[in-house]
Motif scaffolding. Sequence first.
Motif, short mmCIF file in Angstrom:
data_model
loop_
_atom_site.label_atom_id
_atom_site.label_comp_id
_atom_site.label_asym_id
_atom_site.label_seq_id
_atom_site.Cartn_x
_atom_site.Cartn_y
_atom_site.Cartn_z
N GLU A 57 1.00 -1.21 -0.14
CA GLU A 57 -0.01 -0.05 0.00
C GLU A 57 0.70 1.19 -0.05
O GLU A 57 0.33 2.33 -0.26
N SER A 58 2.39 1.19 0.30
CA SER A 58 2.88 2.33 0.25
C SER A 58 3.53 2.64 -0.86
O SER A 58 3.94 3.58 -1.43
N TRP A 59 3.45 1.65 -1.99
CA TRP A 59 4.16 2.02 -3.58
C TRP A 59 3.70 3.05 -4.01
O TRP A 59 4.45 3.89 -4.87
N PRO A 60 2.24 3.39 -4.28
CA PRO A 60 1.67 4.50 -4.71
C PRO A 60 2.31 5.68 -4.25
O PRO A 60 2.45 6.91 -4.93
N SER A 65 5.65 10.49 -4.84
CA SER A 65 6.52 11.33 -4.01
C SER A 65 7.99 11.42 -5.18
O SER A 65 8.61 12.72 -5.18
N ALA A 66 8.15 10.43 -5.84
CA ALA A 66 9.56 10.72 -6.85
C ALA A 66 9.00 11.57 -7.77
O ALA A 66 9.72 12.68 -8.12
N VAL A 67 7.67 11.81 -8.15
CA VAL A 67 7.43 12.70 -9.13
C VAL A 67 7.31 14.20 -8.60
O VAL A 67 7.98 15.17 -9.05
N THR A 158 2.84 13.28 1.42
CA THR A 158 2.84 12.14 0.56
C THR A 158 3.88 11.28 1.42
O THR A 158 3.60 9.81 1.61
N ASP A 159 4.98 11.57 1.74
CA ASP A 159 6.07 10.77 2.31
C ASP A 159 5.49 10.36 3.82
O ASP A 159 5.91 9.41 4.23
#
Length: 278
Positions: A57-60, A65-67, A158-159
């Motif tokens: 559930e944390s991958w989205p 966050s990378a974007v 987000t993080d």
Amino acid sequence: MSIFVLSLVLFAALLHASWNALLKSSADPLGALAVMTIGSGLAALPLILYLPLPLPESWPYIALSAVLHTAYNLFLIRAYRIGDFSQSYPIARGSSPLLVTLGAALLVGEQMSWMTLLGVILISVGIISLAHIRNRLHLAGPVAAFTTGAFIAAYTITDGLGARAAGNALSYCGWLFVLDSIPLLLIYLRLHKRLPMAFGSKETWVALGGGLMSLLAYGIVIWAVTLAPMGTVSALRETSVLFAALIGWLFLGEKLSMRRILSCLLITVGAIILGLHL
């Protein structure tokens, strides 16, 4: 938040001010940031090799966050290019704690005591008051800096959510920094048709060291937001502006005007209030 966590967040603020000072002195900010993100990604490799994968559930949140981090980096470069460092850095860093506090309240339901909120406000006002706007008719620089602050707030929230869902904040941090090391490199290659680093160059190794500082600084923040309210951690983190002022005075020959001293005192009072009411 314990005194230990509080101390680590303040240490993260010092690291953040240090790598931004490195970026300030670079003749090629995009190249320097690209190398810094590569340095962060390389330093994060042990985290993804030796820690368990973040929960699904944390991958989205990691992808989003990378974007957001890439957009933040690009707006940071723009803010530094069209505005003074002494203007852009305080506006960007000062606006984010209030935006994080508001976003965390609206999206996560986090609530703060009035004294904690006062500490956040004092830190934000103190940081923004450090900004020196020479010409109020030219607002492109301040607007770019405030947009940068909005991206800081967005990726912080987000993080915060992602790290809490990951099951392991350090694993989340590792994967985030590894993925975040790719976009700026691709953008630089697209624009310049060459790598941003030369391994015989001192600037490359300084930027790689800045990347390690960035990983440590933000890794501490990601870990801290799993233990304390996001707005509080964000406000304490942005005391990096206070450290930046001291670094500029001690090592870069920059003057500390009375206004800057008063602003620093305001930030310090806000940090003390937060420390006493966590």
